[in-house]
Design a protein around this motif. Sequence first.
Motif, short mmCIF file in Angstrom:
data_model
loop_
_atom_site.label_atom_id
_atom_site.label_comp_id
_atom_site.label_asym_id
_atom_site.label_seq_id
_atom_site.Cartn_x
_atom_site.Cartn_y
_atom_site.Cartn_z
N GLU A 50 1.27 14.24 -11.24
CA GLU A 50 1.86 12.84 -11.36
C GLU A 50 0.90 11.85 -11.90
N ARG A 51 -0.26 12.10 -11.62
CA ARG A 51 -1.14 10.97 -12.30
C ARG A 51 -2.09 11.81 -13.34
N SER A 52 -2.66 11.09 -14.29
CA SER A 52 -3.32 11.62 -15.22
C SER A 52 -4.69 12.03 -14.96
N VAL A 53 -5.30 12.96 -15.44
CA VAL A 53 -6.83 13.28 -15.12
C VAL A 53 -7.90 12.15 -15.49
N GLN A 54 -7.37 11.33 -16.64
CA GLN A 54 -8.06 10.20 -16.87
C GLN A 54 -8.43 9.19 -15.86
N ALA A 59 -7.39 -0.82 -16.59
CA ALA A 59 -6.19 -0.54 -16.44
C ALA A 59 -5.87 0.52 -15.53
N SER A 60 -4.87 0.47 -14.53
CA SER A 60 -4.58 1.19 -13.45
C SER A 60 -3.06 1.35 -13.36
N ARG A 61 -2.44 2.51 -12.88
CA ARG A 61 -0.95 2.64 -12.92
C ARG A 61 -0.73 2.65 -11.47
N ILE A 62 0.07 1.52 -10.93
CA ILE A 62 0.70 1.42 -9.77
C ILE A 62 2.05 1.55 -9.54
N GLY A 63 2.77 1.59 -8.39
CA GLY A 63 3.98 1.76 -7.97
C GLY A 63 4.37 0.34 -7.65
N ASP A 89 0.70 -1.28 0.19
CA ASP A 89 0.03 0.04 -0.06
C ASP A 89 0.81 1.37 -0.02
N SER A 90 1.94 1.30 0.42
CA SER A 90 2.78 2.50 0.95
C SER A 90 3.46 2.64 -0.52
N VAL A 91 3.60 1.58 -1.27
CA VAL A 91 4.53 1.81 -2.37
C VAL A 91 3.87 1.94 -3.90
N MET A 92 2.54 1.13 -3.88
CA MET A 92 1.77 1.36 -5.12
C MET A 92 1.06 2.66 -5.42
N LEU A 93 0.97 3.61 -4.24
CA LEU A 93 0.44 4.97 -4.64
C LEU A 93 1.38 5.76 -5.33
N TYR A 94 2.87 5.61 -5.18
CA TYR A 94 3.74 6.58 -5.66
C TYR A 94 4.55 6.13 -6.83
N PRO A 95 3.91 5.69 -8.01
CA PRO A 95 4.78 5.35 -9.09
C PRO A 95 5.57 6.40 -9.46
N GLY A 96 6.87 6.29 -10.03
CA GLY A 96 7.79 7.30 -10.36
C GLY A 96 8.60 8.08 -9.35
N ARG A 97 8.14 7.77 -8.11
CA ARG A 97 8.97 8.47 -6.94
C ARG A 97 10.15 7.64 -6.27
#
Length: 380
Positions: free
Chosen positions: A277-281, A226-230, A187-195
């Motif tokens: 950091e995240r798309s409005v889509q 589709a969803s983008r996760i870290g 949970d702590s990692v998946m919210l921050y892709p790219g960080r």
Amino acid sequence: MEFDLPLWLYYVIGFPLLLGPLVTFHELGHYLVGRWFGVHAEAFSVGFGEEIWGFTDKRGTRWKLSALPLGGYVQFKGDMNPASIPDAEATARASAEERTGSFHHAALWKRALIVFAGPATNILLTLGIFASFFAFYGKPVPADVDQQMTVAEFAEISTAREAGIAVGDRIVAVEGERVEDFRDVQDSVMLYPGRTLDITVVRDGAERTFAVPVRSVEMTDRFGNASRIGMIGVASGGSELEFVPQGLGSSLGLAVDHSIGIVDMMVTGIGQIFTGERSVQELGGPVKIAKFSGEQLSLGAMAFINFAALISLNLAFINLLPIPALDGGHLAFYAAEAVRRKPVGPRGQEVAYRAGVALVLMLMVFVTINDLATLPVFGN
């Protein structure tokens, strides 16, 4: 239990089955507290627009089902419209008889509680559902916490390994926050892709911290969403979970903690959209809610009820935002009235409410267009 129906039928059934009860609960919160304080409700509507069906009770309240199933309202005596926008002139010149049972002539604290009761009912419904899950099924805990928190292997692409974390390290904190099990790490990692996150591990009895870049990975579920996760590319040493029975008190406490975690994720996600950091889509509106509700219903009653709890919490969160025409906007005006010892001026209220209604309508149009653009049938 899963139901064997065509997926399109789940969409048709799921949306009203989800939104109807949630809106009804929300508006019942307003209605019941208003009735408790002696405020007369002129209309209780599930949906907006043209009335499809309804009846008038002995108290003079019109209960109705309306054509547009995207919300609902309680219109109290003295409201200029269903959004409870006050008519300042009518309020000022109201006779003693007209003031009796009028929402806008009720004490400030009563008005505030009536408005807050709607979101509060959604929150209580969410807590009730989550607490029931914990009470019936128990709390999932790792069979062996130390083993589960220990890095057993790495994915083929692993930023954790590249940063210096090794097999046998035990993860104890992410960004300085202690983690209790591997789900906390996820949970702590998946919210921050790219960080880049500071991951603290215990190696040879000593703590060491590594700066680990978080990979952005696009995941697709069984329905094609589709969803983008870290991800940092680590696997734990144990995945066995056991369900520990919980009493009513501890179940409620776990429900509160779980709900706070969800709200924290919501706030983080919205903040990332504003910062780019995240798309409005990734924003969802009524079309996506209808789609997801049908999909969750197809997975069975428990999945659908869990989704209903999430949407109920979302409704409470959105309604408490300080936007005029929403419950949070009314509460903001009442807070200003409490500080100023007098209501905000009629002109100021009118401008704010008009701006709030315009903002809500623009947001609805935007998320609906966004929903349609990202659906497989319309998207790329």
